[in-house]
Design a protein around this motif. Structure first.
Motif, PDB file in Angstrom:
ATOM      1  N   ALA A  47       0.837  -1.206   0.000  1.00 19.91           N
ATOM      2  CA  ALA A  47       0.000   0.000   0.000  1.00 19.91           C
ATOM      3  C   ALA A  47       0.869   1.252   0.000  1.00 19.91           C
ATOM      4  O   ALA A  47       0.545   2.250  -0.660  1.00 19.91           O
ATOM      5  N   LEU A  48       1.973   1.219   0.736  1.00 18.12           N
ATOM      6  CA  LEU A  48       2.889   2.355   0.747  1.00 18.12           C
ATOM      7  C   LEU A  48       3.630   2.455  -0.580  1.00 18.12           C
ATOM      8  O   LEU A  48       3.926   3.557  -1.051  1.00 18.12           O
ATOM      9  N   GLY A  49       3.905   1.300  -1.192  1.00 20.87           N
ATOM     10  CA  GLY A  49       4.519   1.303  -2.515  1.00 20.87           C
ATOM     11  C   GLY A  49       3.615   1.947  -3.552  1.00 20.87           C
ATOM     12  O   GLY A  49       4.071   2.743  -4.388  1.00 20.87           O
ATOM     13  N   ARG A  50       2.312   1.608  -3.507  1.00 21.64           N
ATOM     14  CA  ARG A  50       1.377   2.199  -4.479  1.00 21.64           C
ATOM     15  C   ARG A  50       1.309   3.718  -4.325  1.00 21.64           C
ATOM     16  O   ARG A  50       1.142   4.452  -5.297  1.00 21.64           O
ATOM     17  N   ALA A  51       1.431   4.170  -3.086  1.00 26.98           N
ATOM     18  CA  ALA A  51       1.391   5.614  -2.823  1.00 26.98           C
ATOM     19  C   ALA A  51       2.769   6.259  -2.943  1.00 26.98           C
ATOM     20  O   ALA A  51       2.880   7.478  -2.758  1.00 26.98           O
ATOM     21  N   ARG A  52       3.799   5.448  -3.248  1.00 23.22           N
ATOM     22  CA  ARG A  52       5.181   5.928  -3.380  1.00 23.22           C
ATOM     23  C   ARG A  52       5.643   6.626  -2.105  1.00 23.22           C
ATOM     24  O   ARG A  52       6.304   7.668  -2.125  1.00 23.22           O
ATOM     25  N   ILE A  53       5.287   6.036  -0.971  1.00 22.90           N
ATOM     26  CA  ILE A  53       5.702   6.572   0.328  1.00 22.90           C
ATOM     27  C   ILE A  53       6.918   5.783   0.787  1.00 22.90           C
ATOM     28  O   ILE A  53       6.846   4.564   0.984  1.00 22.90           O
ATOM     29  N   ALA A  54       8.050   6.450   0.947  1.00 21.14           N
ATOM     30  CA  ALA A  54       9.301   5.801   1.335  1.00 21.14           C
ATOM     31  C   ALA A  54       9.316   5.525   2.836  1.00 21.14           C
ATOM     32  O   ALA A  54       8.565   6.130   3.616  1.00 21.14           O
ATOM     33  N   PHE A  55      10.205   4.614   3.226  1.00 21.90           N
ATOM     34  CA  PHE A  55      10.380   4.269   4.644  1.00 21.90           C
ATOM     35  C   PHE A  55      10.641   5.527   5.469  1.00 21.90           C
ATOM     36  O   PHE A  55      10.059   5.714   6.544  1.00 21.90           O
ATOM     37  N   GLU A  56      11.499   6.422   4.956  1.00 23.83           N
ATOM     38  CA  GLU A  56      11.857   7.614   5.714  1.00 23.83           C
ATOM     39  C   GLU A  56      10.667   8.557   5.894  1.00 23.83           C
ATOM     40  O   GLU A  56      10.670   9.380   6.822  1.00 23.83           O
ATOM     41  N   GLN A  57       9.659   8.442   5.038  1.00 26.37           N
ATOM     42  CA  GLN A  57       8.481   9.311   5.147  1.00 26.37           C
ATOM     43  C   GLN A  57       7.456   8.779   6.145  1.00 26.37           C
ATOM     44  O   GLN A  57       6.796   9.569   6.831  1.00 26.37           O
ATOM     45  N   ILE A  58       7.308   7.447   6.224  1.00 21.17           N
ATOM     46  CA  ILE A  58       6.315   6.882   7.143  1.00 21.17           C
ATOM     47  C   ILE A  58       6.909   6.678   8.534  1.00 21.17           C
ATOM     48  O   ILE A  58       6.206   6.805   9.536  1.00 21.17           O
ATOM     49  N   ALA A  59       8.223   6.391   8.604  1.00 26.41           N
ATOM     50  CA  ALA A  59       8.901   6.254   9.897  1.00 26.41           C
ATOM     51  C   ALA A  59       9.354   7.639  10.331  1.00 26.41           C
ATOM     52  O   ALA A  59      10.547   7.924  10.476  1.00 26.41           O
ATOM     53  N   ASN A  60       8.379   8.500  10.581  1.00 20.53           N
ATOM     54  CA  ASN A  60       8.640   9.921  10.763  1.00 20.53           C
ATOM     55  C   ASN A  60       7.507  10.501  11.610  1.00 20.53           C
ATOM     56  O   ASN A  60       6.335  10.246  11.320  1.00 20.53           O
ATOM     57  N   PRO A  61       7.810  11.261  12.632  1.00 23.82           N
ATOM     58  CA  PRO A  61       6.715  11.814  13.449  1.00 23.82           C
ATOM     59  C   PRO A  61       5.753  12.687  12.655  1.00 23.82           C
ATOM     60  O   PRO A  61       4.581  12.809  13.023  1.00 23.82           O
ATOM     61  N   ALA A  62       6.214  13.283  11.562  1.00 17.19           N
ATOM     62  CA  ALA A  62       5.316  14.103  10.740  1.00 17.19           C
ATOM     63  C   ALA A  62       4.170  13.270  10.170  1.00 17.19           C
ATOM     64  O   ALA A  62       3.057  13.779   9.977  1.00 17.19           O
ATOM     65  N   ALA A  63       4.420  11.979   9.915  1.00 18.52           N
ATOM     66  CA  ALA A  63       3.364  11.112   9.389  1.00 18.52           C
ATOM     67  C   ALA A  63       2.245  10.921  10.412  1.00 18.52           C
ATOM     68  O   ALA A  63       1.073  10.784  10.046  1.00 18.52           O
ATOM     69  N   PHE A  64       2.592  10.894  11.703  1.00 20.81           N
ATOM     70  CA  PHE A  64       1.570  10.740  12.745  1.00 20.81           C
ATOM     71  C   PHE A  64       0.700  11.988  12.850  1.00 20.81           C
ATOM     72  O   PHE A  64      -0.465  11.903  13.248  1.00 20.81           O
ATOM     73  N   LYS A  65       1.255  13.131  12.491  1.00 25.45           N
ATOM     74  CA  LYS A  65       0.474  14.369  12.484  1.00 25.45           C
ATOM     75  C   LYS A  65      -0.420  14.446  11.249  1.00 25.45           C
ATOM     76  O   LYS A  65      -1.597  14.815  11.335  1.00 25.45           O
ATOM     77  N   ALA A  66       0.141  14.112  10.082  1.00 27.28           N
ATOM     78  CA  ALA A  66      -0.573  14.309   8.818  1.00 27.28           C
ATOM     79  C   ALA A  66      -1.524  13.169   8.501  1.00 27.28           C
ATOM     80  O   ALA A  66      -2.639  13.402   8.014  1.00 27.28           O
ATOM     81  N   ARG A  67      -1.113  11.923   8.750  1.00 29.58           N
ATOM     82  CA  ARG A  67      -1.924  10.747   8.380  1.00 29.58           C
ATOM     83  C   ARG A  67      -1.798   9.698   9.481  1.00 29.58           C
ATOM     84  O   ARG A  67      -1.165   8.654   9.300  1.00 29.58           O
ATOM     85  N   PRO A  68      -2.395   9.968  10.651  1.00 28.07           N
ATOM     86  CA  PRO A  68      -2.163   9.095  11.805  1.00 28.07           C
ATOM     87  C   PRO A  68      -2.637   7.662  11.595  1.00 28.07           C
ATOM     88  O   PRO A  68      -2.017   6.725  12.111  1.00 28.07           O
ATOM     89  N   ARG A  69      -3.730   7.450  10.866  1.00 29.45           N
ATOM     90  CA  ARG A  69      -4.199   6.065  10.665  1.00 29.45           C
ATOM     91  C   ARG A  69      -3.234   5.282   9.769  1.00 29.45           C
ATOM     92  O   ARG A  69      -3.055   4.074   9.954  1.00 29.45           O
ATOM     93  N   LEU A  70      -2.596   5.965   8.820  1.00 28.18           N
ATOM     94  CA  LEU A  70      -1.594   5.307   7.987  1.00 28.18           C
ATOM     95  C   LEU A  70      -0.318   5.038   8.789  1.00 28.18           C
ATOM     96  O   LEU A  70       0.249   3.937   8.721  1.00 28.18           O
ATOM     97  N   ALA A  71       0.118   6.026   9.557  1.00 29.09           N
ATOM     98  CA  ALA A  71       1.332   5.852  10.365  1.00 29.09           C
ATOM     99  C   ALA A  71       1.151   4.719  11.363  1.00 29.09           C
ATOM    100  O   ALA A  71       2.026   3.848  11.520  1.00 29.09           O
ATOM    101  N   TRP A  72      -0.024   4.682  12.028  1.00 33.61           N
ATOM    102  CA  TRP A  72      -0.257   3.600  12.985  1.00 33.61           C
ATOM    103  C   TRP A  72      -0.610   2.299  12.269  1.00 33.61           C
ATOM    104  O   TRP A  72      -0.439   1.218  12.834  1.00 33.61           O
ATOM    105  N   GLY A  73      -1.056   2.385  11.017  1.00 31.44           N
ATOM    106  CA  GLY A  73      -1.211   1.158  10.240  1.00 31.44           C
ATOM    107  C   GLY A  73       0.128   0.477  10.035  1.00 31.44           C
ATOM    108  O   GLY A  73       0.264  -0.750  10.170  1.00 31.44           O
ATOM    109  N   PHE A  74       1.148   1.287   9.719  1.00 29.62           N
ATOM    110  CA  PHE A  74       2.504   0.765   9.530  1.00 29.62           C
ATOM    111  C   PHE A  74       3.073   0.244  10.847  1.00 29.62           C
ATOM    112  O   PHE A  74       3.518  -0.908  10.942  1.00 29.62           O
TER     113      PHE A  74
END
Length: 270
Positions: A47-74
């Motif tokens: 799912a992260l590949g389809r969205a072209r979201i890199a490891f460094e982007q999801i393993a990032n506190p900014a992801a919990f602010k912007a897309r918390p359900r995706l960050a906690w999904g990971f």
């Protein structure tokens, strides 16, 4: 038995304490995914590949602010995975080697999976320099507390990499909690737990006269564990299938996976 494994046995017999330094490579034989390169990461999280979201982007506190359900999904997926995965037999071999030495063993790991403790190492002899997924902290930093994630049981839509259950919450402000893990671009990580672990490591090190370092699966991309072992100035056994080079001949390079190498080392000690 190869000369390298005989040399490993000699170094173990000469030591009075063992420092185990470990990176992500030690978990591959337990069935944990290898995130090296975007294709490896996106293969594990399509799912992260389809969205072209890199490891460094999801393993990032900014992801919990912007897309918390995706960050906690990971991170929820990783938490469930680490809870159900059984550490491979190489962990027990390392524990037995440590138990055979007068000063025992200490672990220094950049892994956040908690698998050394799960494999029977004493919690007070483990330093997790990047934190642990099994502990939480407040995302907004309303207080300095760190607490266990034991009560959090994430339910997921794995196809979309989304958390479908309730968020873990801060007990003080009732906002969203995050893992107590050092992420990319992370100025809010609470390091007190990891700092206390590292202080115990250095106190133990002062009691050891003949230290041996066994490094397992620690690469150069995130070199924290690799550098720790090199700074100790004792002999080093480096186990790594692709990056096993060592600086001089007092050290041993074992170009193999963790489990195969540790089984061969155990056989050399019999």
């Amino acid at each position: 038995m190869s000369a390298d494994y005989r040399r490993c046995a000699e170094l173990i017999r000469a030591a009075d304490g063992l420092l185990i330094t470990a990176g992500a490579g030690i978990g591959v034989d337990s069935g944990l995914p290898d995130f090296r390169g975007p294709q490896g990461f996106w293969g594990a999280y399509p799912a992260l590949g389809r969205a072209r979201i890199a490891f460094e982007q999801i393993a990032n506190p900014a992801a919990f602010k912007a897309r918390p359900r995706l960050a906690w999904g990971f991170y929820g997926h990783r938490l469930n995975l680490y809870r159900r995965t059984v550490p491979h037999a190489g962990f027990a071999i390392l524990r037995e080697i440590g138990e055979s030495l007068p000063r025992g063993a200490f672990v220094f790991t950049s892994n956040v999976d908690g698998h050394f403790e799960k494999a029977g190492f004493a919690a007070e002899r483990i330093a997790e320099c990047h934190g642990s997924i099994h502990f939480l902290q407040c995302l907004d930093g309303c207080h300095q507390g760190i607490w266990p994630a034991d009560d959090f049981q994430p339910a997921l839509d794995e196809e979309q990499c989304l958390l479908t259950s309730e968020f873990p919450l801060c007990p003080r402000c009732h906002g969203i909690a995050r893992p107590n893990i050092l992420m990319f671009g992370d100025w809010g990580w609470l390091a007190e737990r990891s700092d206390a672990q590292e202080a115990r490591l250095h106190a133990w090190r002062r009691q050891v006269d003949r230290l041996l370092v066994i490094e397992v699966g620690a690469g150069t991309n995130i070199p924290t564990a690799r550098l720790m072992g090199e700074r100790m100035n004792g002999p080093l056994i480096r186990i790594n299938p692709t990056q096993a080079q060592v600086a001089d001949d007092k050290n041993v390079a074992v170009a193999a996976g963790a489990l195969a190498a540790l089984r061969s080392i155990a056989a050399s000690l019999v």
